[in-house]
Motif scaffolding. Structure first.
Motif, PDB file in Angstrom:
ATOM      1  N   MET A   1       0.988  -1.406   0.266  1.00 11.08           N
ATOM      2  CA  MET A   1       0.355   0.330  -0.484  1.00 11.08           C
ATOM      3  C   MET A   1       0.360   1.391   0.149  1.00 11.08           C
ATOM      4  O   MET A   1       1.916   0.887   0.991  1.00 11.08           O
TER       5      MET A   1
ATOM      6  N   ILE B   1       1.404   5.129   0.956  1.00  5.42           N
ATOM      7  CA  ILE B   1       1.070   6.605   1.052  1.00  5.42           C
ATOM      8  C   ILE B   1       1.278   7.718   1.024  1.00  5.42           C
ATOM      9  O   ILE B   1       2.917   7.591   1.359  1.00  5.42           O
TER      10      ILE B   1
ATOM     11  N   SER C   1      -6.659   2.942   2.550  1.00  9.81           N
ATOM     12  CA  SER C   1      -7.027   4.644   2.760  1.00  9.81           C
ATOM     13  C   SER C   1      -6.568   4.906   3.548  1.00  9.81           C
ATOM     14  O   SER C   1      -5.393   4.894   4.654  1.00  9.81           O
ATOM     15  N   HIS C   2      -5.346   6.454   2.642  1.00  6.88           N
ATOM     16  CA  HIS C   2      -5.357   7.823   3.676  1.00  6.88           C
ATOM     17  C   HIS C   2      -6.084   7.831   4.726  1.00  6.88           C
ATOM     18  O   HIS C   2      -5.874   8.659   5.666  1.00  6.88           O
TER      19      HIS C   2
ATOM     20  N   ILE D   1       1.730   8.712  -5.822  1.00  2.77           N
ATOM     21  CA  ILE D   1       1.364   7.243  -5.578  1.00  2.77           C
ATOM     22  C   ILE D   1       1.604   6.527  -6.330  1.00  2.77           C
ATOM     23  O   ILE D   1       1.124   5.079  -6.382  1.00  2.77           O
TER      24      ILE D   1
ATOM     25  N   ASN E   1     -10.528   8.311  -8.716  1.00  2.00           N
ATOM     26  CA  ASN E   1      -9.096   7.565  -8.570  1.00  2.00           C
ATOM     27  C   ASN E   1      -8.408   8.317  -7.348  1.00  2.00           C
ATOM     28  O   ASN E   1      -8.077   7.586  -6.039  1.00  2.00           O
TER      29      ASN E   1
ATOM     30  N   HIS F   1      -8.236   6.517  -3.258  1.00  3.49           N
ATOM     31  CA  HIS F   1      -7.079   6.139  -2.437  1.00  3.49           C
ATOM     32  C   HIS F   1      -7.431   7.170  -0.897  1.00  3.49           C
ATOM     33  O   HIS F   1      -6.647   6.710   0.131  1.00  3.49           O
ATOM     34  N   GLU F   2      -8.501   7.661  -1.396  1.00  4.60           N
ATOM     35  CA  GLU F   2      -8.836   8.930   0.205  1.00  4.60           C
ATOM     36  C   GLU F   2      -9.456   8.281   0.927  1.00  4.60           C
ATOM     37  O   GLU F   2      -9.093   8.007   2.176  1.00  4.60           O
TER      38      GLU F   2
ATOM     39  N   ASP G   1      -7.695  -2.014  -8.791  1.00  6.89           N
ATOM     40  CA  ASP G   1      -7.586  -1.649  -7.907  1.00  6.89           C
ATOM     41  C   ASP G   1      -9.033  -1.213  -6.872  1.00  6.89           C
ATOM     42  O   ASP G   1      -8.974  -1.794  -6.132  1.00  6.89           O
TER      43      ASP G   1
ATOM     44  N   ARG H   1     -10.051  -4.057  -3.211  1.00  4.44           N
ATOM     45  CA  ARG H   1     -10.269  -3.723  -2.346  1.00  4.44           C
ATOM     46  C   ARG H   1     -11.739  -3.991  -1.532  1.00  4.44           C
ATOM     47  O   ARG H   1     -11.781  -4.631  -0.495  1.00  4.44           O
TER      48      ARG H   1
END
Length: 809
Positions: free
Chosen positions: A1, A3, A179-180, A256, A269, A273-274, A372, A376
């Motif tokens: 992952m 970040i 995720s962030h 990233i 996207n 990732h958020e 992706d 998830r």
């Protein structure tokens, strides 16, 4: 992952340094495998300054060069020779003084040095954009805003993005950290625990009031398979302008490793990732009937995916269809070619949904689409986060794409999912973790992670697990959460370890296995480990009927669990032979699998593989090839190591062996051995003989003596040997002779050995002679000839009646 440090800090109330954050992440179980600096522009324009060209005159010795003087805001103006056709006095330019390193778009970095160019001194360089990594143009130098001040660092003018990137080694159960915002939640929980407070909270982005469109574009949603799709949300947006994303969005994705495409795709996207929630944007014009239907299509329905490939759907593949029943997207995995957003798209329908993990994983592997989104979904997303992610994405699309909301938000959620409840005692947490946590610390940690404390007393507490942690269902899972947020390195290691002695099972299976492995390794064997998933093409149809087939095979070749140890070992032999490693002694402890009438079977085996020569050729003896008797010797020695003496040999018609033999212990088959058939060797392109033996390890362990074997005193009385020559039919093998001997059942007979085989026409047609020795011993006294002769007479009678043997005298 992956970040981003800058991105992560957007959600943190404080900003630790990258190094401090790296330590925190590793302490809470998000192990940082690497921390790398990211630069959107290589070198980040370090050392480059803004200069003002004071003069620009023709070079006396070159037609295409000019002599310039440049003010860089300090000291004397620099004398720089410049070859750009557009350089002129009065321009504001980017200057690389002596000692500055520049990083061109192509080529190696270049450090400025004082030089003479055609006899004139040059004290640096006036730069074009491709020479410093800001673009691809080399038509001339960059001419900047006249208002810029000489001496201003170029990095302050262009502000190239810089970041630090963490590569985190996530375990499969930690979908909450994919995720962030998920990582930020853990960091805040750690900080709260550190200060015993609750003031650190994730700074979630605000969602603005969404602008409404004048013309509505309502899209209804129908879920036919609610097991595979428990929740589906969506909204229509019109007036969208597909265009490149702003720099801030491009920089976050690029940092990233995600390639920017356009503002709509980049926003989906970004949200992935958020928040960890996958989204999908449909071109609304492809939604016939203004209806979205979530359902399964018939077996072998053809569907063209976004990559242009036509795929045959399985009946279990969940699809997003339009009102006409046409597939638009493989749900949660990959979009369709004819429904995706294009450069001309103006109306979109934005999807945010929850799909079942098992179905997504099966579909993803079946079609080889490891996206992706699928990654998830197959680990489980937060069903309570679906609506927030949709609203957040819609807000960004309105801001960056000029869109307006053209429908009410559709939220189809037929059966609201309840939270998982877990009860745990404080003593259990302390005992399992080894940490002396206070009751308040435990509650503070769980609250910071989003657990709802339903009840608490002096003994323990009951919590409701947040939807972001679908892997938590047991008290032990709660212990893990407490331990990692307090810091895994805070667990005290005691100076003394107290254990209670325990008796292990006799015989100990692991010790038995180790004993045989040591024996083989010390005799020149190499242990191999082969894949228990193999290729169905190695086996005939009658074998395949009982194999365990893979539902989600990694490749076309790896589609079944192996029913036999032979084929995977031959793969290893072929691999070595192709690399000129031709003399091989291999052994492997492994498992085979079978489909039974009810369920599946898993069986343990020891396999031996031999090919090539026994020993290398030397001056004192020639090399000889391994053969059946060489293999037989090791098989018998292994059985003797396990304490088995009375063995029964029978010929076996094994599908892969010729000749094939089976050894029985207590009338139960435990070993099959022989030479691998040429047809089987041809499958693997092996051109030299291979000898194979496979032990039924489960059965051997069952038959082992349940007590230890002890040493015995050497007999004080001598053993006596008697020899006998038997003339037999050629088809009678020595196993039949051994069987006849066992039928006599004399306690005095300690051993039998075949020491010569003779064939001659003088013996008669189709006859042969076995020379056999017999060893007799009585541990209590010296044997007399009379006693031995009595046993020999019984043996002779058995040979004559059972084998029609003629005794040679």
């Amino acid at each position: 992952m992956t970040i981003s440090y800058n991105w992560l800090c957007d959600y943190l109330p404080v900003k630790p340094t990258p190094e401090e954050l790296s330590t925190i992440l590793t302490r809470i179980g998000l192990e940082v495998e690497s921390l790398e600096k990211f630069e959107a522009v290589k070198g980040s324009l370090a050392g480059l300054v803004i200069g003002e060209v004071l003069t620009a005159e023709k070079h006396p010795n070159a037609d295409k060069l000019k002599l310039t003087t440049v003010n860089i805001g300090s000291g004397e103006p620099l004398h720089i020779v410049c070859g750009a056709p557009n350089v002129a006095a009065g321009q504001k330019v980017v200057v690389a003084p002596i000692g500055t390193t520049i990083y061109p778009i192509s080529g190696e970095p270049l450090t400025m040095k004082k030089a003479k160019i055609r006899g004139e001194e040059s004290q640096g360089m006036i730069c074009a954009e491709d020479e410093i990594g800001l673009g691809s143009s080399h038509a001339g130098i960059m001419v900047l805003d006249p208002s810029l001040q000489p001496g201003t660092p170029a990095s302050e003018v262009f502000k190239p993005a810089q970041d630090h990137i963490f590569e985190i080694g996530l375990t499969p159960n930690r979908m909450d950290a994919m995720s962030h915002i998920g990582v930020a939640r853990d960091v805040c929980a750690f900080l709260n625990n550190l200060e015993n407070t609750g003031k650190y909270q994730v700074q979630l982005p605000a969602i603005n009031a969404l602008p409404k469109a004048g013309t509505q574009l309502p899209v209804s949603v129908k879920i036919e398979n609610t097991d595979a799709c428990p929740r589906y949300t969506g909204v229509s947006i019109t007036g969208v302008k597909v265009a490149p994303s702003p720099d801030w969005l491009k920089n976050k994705l690029t940092a990233i490793g995600v390639r920017p495409i356009n503002n709509i795709v980049d926003i989906t996207n970004f949200i992935l990732h958020e928040t960890g929630q996958p989204l999908h944007a449909f071109d609304a014009t492809a939604i016939k009937g203004n209806e979205v239907v979530v359902k399964n299509l018939p077996q072998d329905t053809l569907f063209t995916t976004l990559d242009g490939k036509e795929r045959k759907l399985d009946a279990s593949d969940l699809m997003i269809c339009n009102g006409a029943g046409e597939g638009m997207c493989i749900a949660g995995v990959f979009g369709g070619l004819h429904s995706g957003v294009t450069d001309t798209t103006q109306q979109i329908f934005l999807e945010s949904a929850f799909f079942s993990a098992g179905g997504i994983r099966t579909t993803s592997f079946r079609h080889g689409l490891r996206t992706d989104a699928a990654t998830r979904f197959e680990k489980g997303v937060d069903i309570s986060n679906v609506l927030f992610a949709l609203q957040r994405a819609a807000d960004l699309i309105c801001q960056l794409g000029g869109g307006k909301i053209a429908s009410e938000i559709v939220d189809v959620y037929p059966v609201v999912k309840p939270k998982t409840h877990v009860s745990v005692t404080y003593n259990y947490i302390r005992k399992l973790s080894g940490g002396n946590y206070s009751d308040e610390k435990i509650k503070n940690i769980l609250s910071s992670l989003g657990f709802d404390i339903l009840s608490a007393n002096a003994e323990g507490l009951e919590v409701a697990v947040p939807f972001s942690k679908p892997d938590i269902s047991l008290p032990a899972d709660i212990v893990e959460e407490v331990m990692r947020i307090d810091g895994l390195d805070n667990i005290e290691i005691p100076s003394k370890i107290t254990i209670s002695p325990a008796l292990s099972a006799q015989p100990d299976p692991e010790q038995v296995k180790e004993k045989i492995a040591d024996y083989l390794a010390s005799n020149g064997f190499n242990e191999i480990f082969t894949n228990s998933i193999t290729n169905s093409k190695y086996y005939p149809e009658e074998v395949l009927a009982h194999t365990v087939k893979m539902m989600n095979s990694l490749t076309v070749e790896l589609d079944i669990m192996r029913p036999s140890m032979l084929e995977t070992g031959l793969e290893s032999i072929a691999h070595n032979l192709n690399r000129k490693n031709e003399n091989l002694l291999f052994f492997e402890f492994g498992k085979t699998y079978a489909a039974l009438e009810k369920g599946y079977g898993e069986f343990n085996h020891l396999a031996l593989y031999l090919t090539g020569t026994k020993t290398d050729e030397t001056w004192i003896h020639k090399s000889s090839n391994v053969d059946f008797y060489f293999l037989k010797g090791y098989v018998i020695n292994i059985l003797r190591q396990l304490g088995y003496q009375q063995l029964t040999w029978t010929e076996s018609e094994d599908a892969g062996l010729q000749p094939g033999w089976e050894i029985k212990v207590k009338n139960q088959p435990v070993v099959k051995l022989g030479g691998v058939k040429p047809a089987k060797l041809k499958q693997f392109d092996i051109k030299q003989p291979v000898w194979f033996a496979v032990f039924d390890w489960d059965k051997l362990l069952q038959l082992l003596k349940k007590t230890d074997s002890f040493y015995k005193e050497i007999p004080r009385f001598p053993a006596v040997r008697r020899d006998l020559a038997l003339v037999l039919d050629k088809q009678v093998n020595f196993a039949a002779v051994e069987a006849a001997v066992r039928g006599v059942k004399s306690p005095l007979l300690q051993g039998i050995n075949l020491f010569d085989v003779f064939e001659s026409e003088k013996l008669g047609a189709n006859k042969k002679s076995y020379a056999v020795s017999f060893t007799f011993l009585d541990p209590q006294k010296t044997l007399t000839d009379k006693e031995i002769d009595a046993v020999m007479e019984k043996l002779i009678k058995a040979f004559e009646t059972q084998l029609q043997a003629e005794i040679r005298k």
